[in-house]
Design a protein around this motif. Sequence first.
Motif, PDB file in Angstrom:
ATOM      1  N   ILE A  43      -5.805   1.388 -16.500  1.00  0.00           N
ATOM      2  CA  ILE A  43      -4.535   1.483 -17.223  1.00  0.00           C
ATOM      3  C   ILE A  43      -3.328   1.303 -16.315  1.00  0.00           C
ATOM      4  CG2 ILE A  43      -5.489   2.939 -19.035  1.00  0.00           C
ATOM      5  CD1 ILE A  43      -4.181   5.353 -17.668  1.00  0.00           C
ATOM      6  N   LYS A  44      -3.546   1.292 -14.974  1.00  0.00           N
ATOM      7  CA  LYS A  44      -2.382   1.292 -14.097  1.00  0.00           C
ATOM      8  C   LYS A  44      -2.415   0.302 -12.935  1.00  0.00           C
ATOM      9  CE  LYS A  44      -0.489   5.927 -14.789  1.00  0.00           C
ATOM     10  NZ  LYS A  44       0.878   5.427 -15.039  1.00  0.00           N
ATOM     11  N   ASP A  45      -3.602  -0.093 -12.454  1.00  0.00           N
ATOM     12  CA  ASP A  45      -3.622  -0.809 -11.177  1.00  0.00           C
ATOM     13  C   ASP A  45      -4.836  -1.733 -11.096  1.00  0.00           C
ATOM     14  OD1 ASP A  45      -3.620  -1.653  -8.539  1.00  0.00           O
ATOM     15  OD2 ASP A  45      -3.100   0.301  -7.717  1.00  0.00           O
ATOM     16  N   LEU A  46      -4.616  -3.020 -11.347  1.00  0.00           N
ATOM     17  CA  LEU A  46      -5.698  -3.994 -11.293  1.00  0.00           C
ATOM     18  C   LEU A  46      -6.324  -4.045  -9.907  1.00  0.00           C
ATOM     19  CD1 LEU A  46      -7.395  -6.326 -12.402  1.00  0.00           C
ATOM     20  CD2 LEU A  46      -5.476  -7.873 -11.890  1.00  0.00           C
ATOM     21  N   SER A  47      -5.509  -3.939  -8.855  1.00  0.00           N
ATOM     22  CA  SER A  47      -6.051  -4.028  -7.494  1.00  0.00           C
ATOM     23  C   SER A  47      -7.036  -2.893  -7.214  1.00  0.00           C
ATOM     24  CB  SER A  47      -4.917  -4.016  -6.463  1.00  0.00           C
ATOM     25  OG  SER A  47      -4.262  -2.761  -6.435  1.00  0.00           O
ATOM     26  N   PHE A  48      -6.772  -1.734  -7.763  1.00  0.00           N
ATOM     27  CA  PHE A  48      -7.688  -0.609  -7.575  1.00  0.00           C
ATOM     28  C   PHE A  48      -8.983  -0.858  -8.345  1.00  0.00           C
ATOM     29  CE2 PHE A  48      -8.459   4.218  -8.255  1.00  0.00           C
ATOM     30  CZ  PHE A  48      -9.304   4.258  -7.154  1.00  0.00           C
ATOM     31  N   PHE A  49      -8.883  -1.426  -9.552  1.00  0.00           N
ATOM     32  CA  PHE A  49     -10.089  -1.772 -10.303  1.00  0.00           C
ATOM     33  C   PHE A  49     -10.920  -2.791  -9.521  1.00  0.00           C
ATOM     34  CE2 PHE A  49     -12.409  -4.449 -13.340  1.00  0.00           C
ATOM     35  CZ  PHE A  49     -13.179  -3.486 -13.957  1.00  0.00           C
ATOM     36  N   GLU A  50     -10.260  -3.783  -8.954  1.00  0.00           N
ATOM     37  CA  GLU A  50     -10.974  -4.790  -8.156  1.00  0.00           C
ATOM     38  C   GLU A  50     -11.626  -4.158  -6.931  1.00  0.00           C
ATOM     39  OE1 GLU A  50      -8.210  -8.682  -9.299  1.00  0.00           O
ATOM     40  OE2 GLU A  50      -7.713  -7.450  -7.539  1.00  0.00           O
ATOM     41  N   TRP A  51     -10.962  -3.187  -6.323  1.00  0.00           N
ATOM     42  CA  TRP A  51     -11.539  -2.464  -5.186  1.00  0.00           C
ATOM     43  C   TRP A  51     -12.789  -1.707  -5.627  1.00  0.00           C
ATOM     44  CZ3 TRP A  51     -12.908   2.453  -3.889  1.00  0.00           C
ATOM     45  CH2 TRP A  51     -13.132   2.729  -2.537  1.00  0.00           C
ATOM     46  N   LEU A  52     -12.728  -1.063  -6.799  1.00  0.00           N
ATOM     47  CA  LEU A  52     -13.889  -0.350  -7.310  1.00  0.00           C
ATOM     48  C   LEU A  52     -15.048  -1.315  -7.581  1.00  0.00           C
ATOM     49  CD1 LEU A  52     -12.121   2.115  -9.781  1.00  0.00           C
ATOM     50  CD2 LEU A  52     -13.329   2.757  -7.688  1.00  0.00           C
ATOM     51  N   GLU A  53     -14.730  -2.494  -8.122  1.00  0.00           N
ATOM     52  CA  GLU A  53     -15.768  -3.504  -8.325  1.00  0.00           C
ATOM     53  C   GLU A  53     -16.427  -3.872  -7.005  1.00  0.00           C
ATOM     54  OE1 GLU A  53     -14.985  -6.496 -11.922  1.00  0.00           O
ATOM     55  OE2 GLU A  53     -13.355  -6.521 -10.456  1.00  0.00           O
ATOM     56  N   ALA A  54     -15.613  -4.104  -5.976  1.00  0.00           N
ATOM     57  CA  ALA A  54     -16.126  -4.528  -4.669  1.00  0.00           C
ATOM     58  C   ALA A  54     -16.943  -3.437  -3.988  1.00  0.00           C
ATOM     59  CB  ALA A  54     -14.966  -4.959  -3.763  1.00  0.00           C
ATOM     60  N   ASN A  55     -16.632  -2.185  -4.306  1.00  0.00           N
ATOM     61  CA  ASN A  55     -17.287  -1.065  -3.628  1.00  0.00           C
ATOM     62  C   ASN A  55     -18.220  -0.270  -4.551  1.00  0.00           C
ATOM     63  OD1 ASN A  55     -15.958  -0.663  -0.732  1.00  0.00           O
ATOM     64  ND2 ASN A  55     -14.357  -1.349  -2.145  1.00  0.00           N
ATOM     65  N   GLY A  56     -18.476  -0.807  -5.728  1.00  0.00           N
ATOM     66  CA  GLY A  56     -19.289  -0.084  -6.704  1.00  0.00           C
ATOM     67  C   GLY A  56     -20.666   0.275  -6.183  1.00  0.00           C
ATOM     68  N   GLU A  57     -21.363  -0.685  -5.583  1.00  0.00           N
ATOM     69  CA  GLU A  57     -22.714  -0.419  -5.089  1.00  0.00           C
ATOM     70  C   GLU A  57     -22.689   0.586  -3.947  1.00  0.00           C
ATOM     71  OE1 GLU A  57     -24.930  -3.905  -4.213  1.00  0.00           O
ATOM     72  OE2 GLU A  57     -24.827  -4.699  -6.258  1.00  0.00           O
ATOM     73  N   ALA A  58     -21.697   0.485  -3.068  1.00  0.00           N
ATOM     74  CA  ALA A  58     -21.592   1.438  -1.964  1.00  0.00           C
ATOM     75  C   ALA A  58     -21.343   2.850  -2.477  1.00  0.00           C
ATOM     76  CB  ALA A  58     -20.471   1.014  -1.009  1.00  0.00           C
ATOM     77  N   LEU A  59     -20.499   2.969  -3.490  1.00  0.00           N
ATOM     78  CA  LEU A  59     -20.248   4.274  -4.091  1.00  0.00           C
ATOM     79  C   LEU A  59     -21.517   4.823  -4.734  1.00  0.00           C
ATOM     80  CD1 LEU A  59     -16.762   3.569  -5.717  1.00  0.00           C
ATOM     81  CD2 LEU A  59     -17.205   5.215  -3.889  1.00  0.00           C
ATOM     82  N   ALA A  60     -22.233   3.968  -5.452  1.00  0.00           N
ATOM     83  CA  ALA A  60     -23.477   4.403  -6.091  1.00  0.00           C
ATOM     84  C   ALA A  60     -24.516   4.831  -5.066  1.00  0.00           C
ATOM     85  CB  ALA A  60     -24.029   3.292  -6.978  1.00  0.00           C
ATOM     86  N   ASN A  61     -24.476   4.222  -3.883  1.00  0.00           N
ATOM     87  CA  ASN A  61     -25.436   4.531  -2.823  1.00  0.00           C
ATOM     88  C   ASN A  61     -24.969   5.654  -1.903  1.00  0.00           C
ATOM     89  OD1 ASN A  61     -27.298   2.569  -3.659  1.00  0.00           O
ATOM     90  ND2 ASN A  61     -26.247   0.958  -2.513  1.00  0.00           N
ATOM     91  N   ARG A  62     -23.925   6.366  -2.324  1.00  0.00           N
ATOM     92  CA  ARG A  62     -23.443   7.571  -1.628  1.00  0.00           C
ATOM     93  C   ARG A  62     -22.873   7.267  -0.237  1.00  0.00           C
ATOM     94  NH1 ARG A  62     -25.572  12.515  -4.211  1.00  0.00           N
ATOM     95  NH2 ARG A  62     -24.715  13.570  -2.388  1.00  0.00           N
ATOM     96  N   ASP A  63     -22.188   6.144  -0.122  1.00  0.00           N
ATOM     97  CA  ASP A  63     -21.473   5.828   1.115  1.00  0.00           C
ATOM     98  C   ASP A  63     -20.211   6.685   1.158  1.00  0.00           C
ATOM     99  OD1 ASP A  63     -19.895   4.680   3.157  1.00  0.00           O
ATOM    100  OD2 ASP A  63     -20.858   2.734   2.872  1.00  0.00           O
ATOM    101  N   MET A  64     -20.059   7.513   2.172  1.00  0.00           N
ATOM    102  CA  MET A  64     -18.980   8.491   2.204  1.00  0.00           C
ATOM    103  C   MET A  64     -17.609   7.853   2.435  1.00  0.00           C
ATOM    104  SD  MET A  64     -18.923  11.667   1.592  1.00  0.00           S
ATOM    105  CE  MET A  64     -17.972  13.163   1.740  1.00  0.00           C
ATOM    106  N   ALA A  65     -17.542   6.783   3.207  1.00  0.00           N
ATOM    107  CA  ALA A  65     -16.237   6.185   3.518  1.00  0.00           C
ATOM    108  C   ALA A  65     -15.513   5.696   2.264  1.00  0.00           C
ATOM    109  CB  ALA A  65     -16.399   5.062   4.539  1.00  0.00           C
ATOM    110  N   PRO A  66     -16.156   4.860   1.421  1.00  0.00           N
ATOM    111  CA  PRO A  66     -15.447   4.455   0.200  1.00  0.00           C
ATOM    112  C   PRO A  66     -15.226   5.612  -0.766  1.00  0.00           C
ATOM    113  CG  PRO A  66     -17.680   3.585   0.191  1.00  0.00           C
ATOM    114  CD  PRO A  66     -17.428   4.129   1.564  1.00  0.00           C
ATOM    115  N   MET A  67     -16.117   6.616  -0.747  1.00  0.00           N
ATOM    116  CA  MET A  67     -15.903   7.769  -1.612  1.00  0.00           C
ATOM    117  C   MET A  67     -14.605   8.476  -1.243  1.00  0.00           C
ATOM    118  SD  MET A  67     -16.544   9.780  -4.075  1.00  0.00           S
ATOM    119  CE  MET A  67     -18.180   9.404  -4.690  1.00  0.00           C
TER     120      MET A  67
END
Length: 384
Positions: free
Chosen positions: A205-229
Amino acid sequence: MNTILEQTFSVPFRYPVCFTEDLFDPKNTILADVLRGERVPKVLFVIDSGVADTHPHLIKQIKAYSESFQVVFTLAAEPIIVLGGEACKNDEVFYQQIVEATHLFGIDRHSYIAVIGGGAVLDMVGFAAAISHRGIRLIRIPTTVLSQNDSAVGVKNSINAFGKKNYLGTFTPPNAVLNDFNFLKTLNDRDWRAGISEAIKVALIKDLSFFEWLEANGEALANRDMAPMKEHIIRSAKMHMDHISGKDPFEFGSSRPLDFGHWAAHKLEKLSDFRIRHGEAVAIGIALDSTYSFLNGKISQEDLNRIINLIKILGFELYASELQGDNLIKGLKEFQEHLGGQLTITLLEKLGKGIEVHEMDEELIRQSVDLLQSFQEKSSLITS
């Protein structure tokens, strides 16, 4: 003859939201610095039972920390352990336990309550603090992704009543929010994932760049990578804070864009008897309202597929059987009653931009539910 006197004043609110590790290591002075003042205040610690079980040495660490900073603050009593999860908001005995403790241990308006736990416990204890002595100073120490990236940084406290979520509550800012990333390391996969839905919400609802960042880091977040978290939590918290400070922090109007996906989520939690947790329900609610936005001609097929794909990569369910039937539709009316005024729902105008509408087509809602069921069962998205 009428005599009318008009009173006008404003009160500025300021509180730090800190991100750290090893909060109760005596070498870390963040907590002591928050408490430091002309007086030596009493602090009553309240701890989520799930956190206490997972961190058996936590109480010992708190006591050792207080010994190291005894010229700064004192412990009012032995830390209180309270039931974690939504159950602590459903039974009035829990908030009354905290209110009674303020009486028994002499917790006054110059004392502090420091609550350690997930969002539900923070809500409940914050409510108890707000109504005791008309407001006891509150320090929130959130321990879940959802509470660190969203709920703990805001000004709301609540419990559930009359079968409705957050029916009783206050708008009372905390004195500080202290986020210790180390608490996240012991979360199970379900709780690690759940809070990321609030970041998807605010990005959409507010920031396309943040959504794109989440897309790029989705797998890392799912795999419990602490840095992107860590990065996602700080970015999400900052966006929530900016929204709260920028317009209507105490929600006097009917507009609540930060509740994108939430009208269905709140109802879904209740319909599932809280089997579906808040963050999981929000993910389904986002998928539902995004699908509705597509069917209503507001976003493209490609946009919807990107949203659904990110939600799936992170491991969320897209559909629950409780979505079927009329009970979900009733959630619209309950949401309007909770807000007051006219119905105001945030949908998507495009990725990164929300748009408010004041009515929703029940048939399109049902079609959206059917599409979500298809996405879930066929593991496929819309194709041309």
